[in-house]
Write a protein that holds these residues in place. Structure first.
Motif, PDB file in Angstrom:
ATOM      1  N   LYS A  44     -12.250 -11.778   4.247  1.00 24.93           N
ATOM      2  CA  LYS A  44     -13.012 -12.659   3.358  1.00 24.93           C
ATOM      3  C   LYS A  44     -13.672 -11.854   2.242  1.00 24.93           C
ATOM      4  N   VAL A  45     -14.262 -10.715   2.608  1.00 26.38           N
ATOM      5  CA  VAL A  45     -14.912  -9.864   1.609  1.00 26.38           C
ATOM      6  C   VAL A  45     -13.882  -9.370   0.590  1.00 26.38           C
ATOM      7  N   ALA A  46     -12.722  -8.952   1.081  1.00 23.01           N
ATOM      8  CA  ALA A  46     -11.666  -8.478   0.181  1.00 23.01           C
ATOM      9  C   ALA A  46     -11.184  -9.602  -0.733  1.00 23.01           C
ATOM     10  N   ALA A  47     -11.034 -10.798  -0.186  1.00 23.10           N
ATOM     11  CA  ALA A  47     -10.591 -11.947  -0.991  1.00 23.10           C
ATOM     12  C   ALA A  47     -11.631 -12.308  -2.045  1.00 23.10           C
ATOM     13  N   GLN A  48     -12.899 -12.271  -1.674  1.00 22.45           N
ATOM     14  CA  GLN A  48     -13.955 -12.548  -2.646  1.00 22.45           C
ATOM     15  C   GLN A  48     -13.943 -11.502  -3.755  1.00 22.45           C
ATOM     16  N   GLY A  49     -13.686 -10.252  -3.392  1.00 22.86           N
ATOM     17  CA  GLY A  49     -13.587  -9.195  -4.389  1.00 22.86           C
ATOM     18  C   GLY A  49     -12.431  -9.439  -5.340  1.00 22.86           C
ATOM     19  N   GLN A 111     -16.463  -1.987  -4.934  1.00 21.46           N
ATOM     20  CA  GLN A 111     -17.529  -2.503  -4.081  1.00 21.46           C
ATOM     21  C   GLN A 111     -16.975  -3.373  -2.952  1.00 21.46           C
ATOM     22  N   SER A 112     -16.073  -4.284  -3.271  1.00 21.12           N
ATOM     23  CA  SER A 112     -15.551  -5.176  -2.227  1.00 21.12           C
ATOM     24  C   SER A 112     -14.695  -4.401  -1.230  1.00 21.12           C
ATOM     25  N   THR A 113     -13.945  -3.431  -1.710  1.00 22.46           N
ATOM     26  CA  THR A 113     -13.134  -2.614  -0.804  1.00 22.46           C
ATOM     27  C   THR A 113     -14.030  -1.807   0.126  1.00 22.46           C
ATOM     28  N   THR A 114     -15.087  -1.229  -0.431  1.00 24.17           N
ATOM     29  CA  THR A 114     -16.033  -0.445   0.380  1.00 24.17           C
ATOM     30  C   THR A 114     -16.651  -1.323   1.458  1.00 24.17           C
ATOM     31  N   GLU A 115     -17.063  -2.527   1.087  1.00 24.57           N
ATOM     32  CA  GLU A 115     -17.669  -3.441   2.061  1.00 24.57           C
ATOM     33  C   GLU A 115     -16.666  -3.839   3.144  1.00 24.57           C
ATOM     34  N   ALA A 116     -15.433  -4.136   2.742  1.00 23.91           N
ATOM     35  CA  ALA A 116     -14.407  -4.548   3.709  1.00 23.91           C
ATOM     36  C   ALA A 116     -14.099  -3.425   4.691  1.00 23.91           C
ATOM     37  N   VAL A 117     -13.986  -2.210   4.194  1.00 22.08           N
ATOM     38  CA  VAL A 117     -13.693  -1.063   5.060  1.00 22.08           C
ATOM     39  C   VAL A 117     -14.873  -0.787   5.991  1.00 22.08           C
ATOM     40  N   LYS A 118     -16.094  -0.912   5.485  1.00 19.00           N
ATOM     41  CA  LYS A 118     -17.273  -0.665   6.317  1.00 19.00           C
ATOM     42  C   LYS A 118     -17.345  -1.653   7.485  1.00 19.00           C
ATOM     43  N   ILE A 119     -16.983  -2.895   7.236  1.00 19.23           N
ATOM     44  CA  ILE A 119     -16.982  -3.889   8.322  1.00 19.23           C
ATOM     45  C   ILE A 119     -16.048  -3.434   9.440  1.00 19.23           C
ATOM     46  N   ILE A 120     -14.859  -2.989   9.067  1.00 16.52           N
ATOM     47  CA  ILE A 120     -13.885  -2.537  10.067  1.00 16.52           C
ATOM     48  C   ILE A 120     -14.374  -1.266  10.759  1.00 16.52           C
ATOM     49  N   GLN A 121     -14.909  -0.317  10.006  1.00 21.70           N
ATOM     50  CA  GLN A 121     -15.406   0.929  10.599  1.00 21.70           C
ATOM     51  C   GLN A 121     -16.526   0.651  11.601  1.00 21.70           C
ATOM     52  N   ASP A 122     -17.471  -0.190  11.198  1.00 20.78           N
ATOM     53  CA  ASP A 122     -18.580  -0.513  12.110  1.00 20.78           C
ATOM     54  C   ASP A 122     -18.073  -1.177  13.384  1.00 20.78           C
ATOM     55  N   ARG A 123     -17.104  -2.083  13.228  1.00 21.61           N
ATOM     56  CA  ARG A 123     -16.566  -2.760  14.407  1.00 21.61           C
ATOM     57  C   ARG A 123     -15.810  -1.795  15.301  1.00 21.61           C
ATOM     58  N   MET A 124     -15.095  -0.846  14.699  1.00 20.25           N
ATOM     59  CA  MET A 124     -14.370   0.141  15.503  1.00 20.25           C
ATOM     60  C   MET A 124     -15.345   0.980  16.331  1.00 20.25           C
ATOM     61  N   LYS A 125     -16.462   1.358  15.735  1.00 17.11           N
ATOM     62  CA  LYS A 125     -17.483   2.123  16.470  1.00 17.11           C
ATOM     63  C   LYS A 125     -18.028   1.298  17.633  1.00 17.11           C
ATOM     64  N   GLU A 126     -18.380   0.047  17.337  1.00 17.05           N
ATOM     65  CA  GLU A 126     -18.896  -0.839  18.386  1.00 17.05           C
ATOM     66  C   GLU A 126     -17.857  -1.042  19.482  1.00 17.05           C
ATOM     67  N   SER A 127     -16.626  -1.246  19.083  1.00 21.84           N
ATOM     68  CA  SER A 127     -15.551  -1.490  20.038  1.00 21.84           C
ATOM     69  C   SER A 127     -15.361  -0.295  20.963  1.00 21.84           C
ATOM     70  N   PHE A 128     -15.406   0.896  20.401  1.00 28.55           N
ATOM     71  CA  PHE A 128     -15.260   2.105  21.222  1.00 28.55           C
ATOM     72  C   PHE A 128     -16.384   2.192  22.249  1.00 28.55           C
ATOM     73  N   GLU A 129     -17.609   1.911  21.810  1.00 24.47           N
ATOM     74  CA  GLU A 129     -18.750   1.949  22.739  1.00 24.47           C
ATOM     75  C   GLU A 129     -18.619   0.867  23.813  1.00 24.47           C
ATOM     76  N   GLU A 130     -18.156  -0.307  23.421  1.00 28.89           N
ATOM     77  CA  GLU A 130     -17.960  -1.383  24.394  1.00 28.89           C
ATOM     78  C   GLU A 130     -16.891  -1.003  25.407  1.00 28.89           C
ATOM     79  N   PHE A 131     -15.819  -0.385  24.921  1.00 31.13           N
ATOM     80  CA  PHE A 131     -14.750   0.039  25.821  1.00 31.13           C
ATOM     81  C   PHE A 131     -15.275   1.081  26.808  1.00 31.13           C
ATOM     82  N   ARG A 132     -16.006   2.047  26.303  1.00 26.99           N
ATOM     83  CA  ARG A 132     -16.576   3.072  27.188  1.00 26.99           C
ATOM     84  C   ARG A 132     -17.466   2.449  28.258  1.00 26.99           C
ATOM     85  N   ALA A 133     -18.262   1.450  27.845  1.00 25.37           N
ATOM     86  CA  ALA A 133     -19.170   0.808  28.776  1.00 25.37           C
ATOM     87  C   ALA A 133     -18.417  -0.043  29.806  1.00 25.37           C
TER      88      ALA A 133
END
Length: 141
Positions: A44-49, A111-133
């Protein structure tokens, strides 16, 4: 022929004997759902950009057309010197409009690309922690 439950029992025993960790499948499914939500949000962020960049390009085109209309209105047949001045001014304005539009479009896209990539990066970090847990050591019984 052996029934299905005995295969499951055999595989479960094999995993237990190897000391493989137990997975919380519900947690993993929830994590995958969050991953899909992050991908959707990123898209959505990428499309808005992309829409914003297209709007900037439209604005540049409209400004160029306004300048061309002004040049056409001010054009005077048989007055070469004034026409050359008008054409030079038109070329300068068009260049300024194009440069400004390109800068704004590039900034919006970045700006929109940076925001879109950050969303994925943050989710990947969270996902890794969730998997570990969700992985618990398997204690042989």
């Amino acid at each position: 022929m052996t029934d299905k439950s005995s295969y499951n029992d055999m595989l479960r025993k094999f995993g237990t004997d190897l000391g493989l960790p137990k997975l919380n499948v519900d947690d993993l499914m929830q994590a995958q759902k969050k991953n899909l939500e992050a991908l959707t949000q990123s898209a959505k962020v990428a499309a808005q950009g992309a829409q914003a960049v297209a709007q900037k390009q439209r604005e540049v085109m409209e400004a160029g057309l306004r300048e061309a209309a002004t040049l056409a209105r001010e054009y005077k047949p048989l007055k070469v010197r004034e026409n050359i001045t008008l054409q030079s001014e038109f070329a300068r304005k068009m260049f300024e409009i194009a440069v400004k539009g390109a800068q704004e479009s590039a900034s919006t896209a970045r700006q929109s690309t940076t925001e879109a990539v950050k969303i994925i990066q943050d989710r990947m970090k969270e996902s890794f922690e969730e998997f570990r847990a969700s992985v618990r050591p398997n204690k042989p019984t």
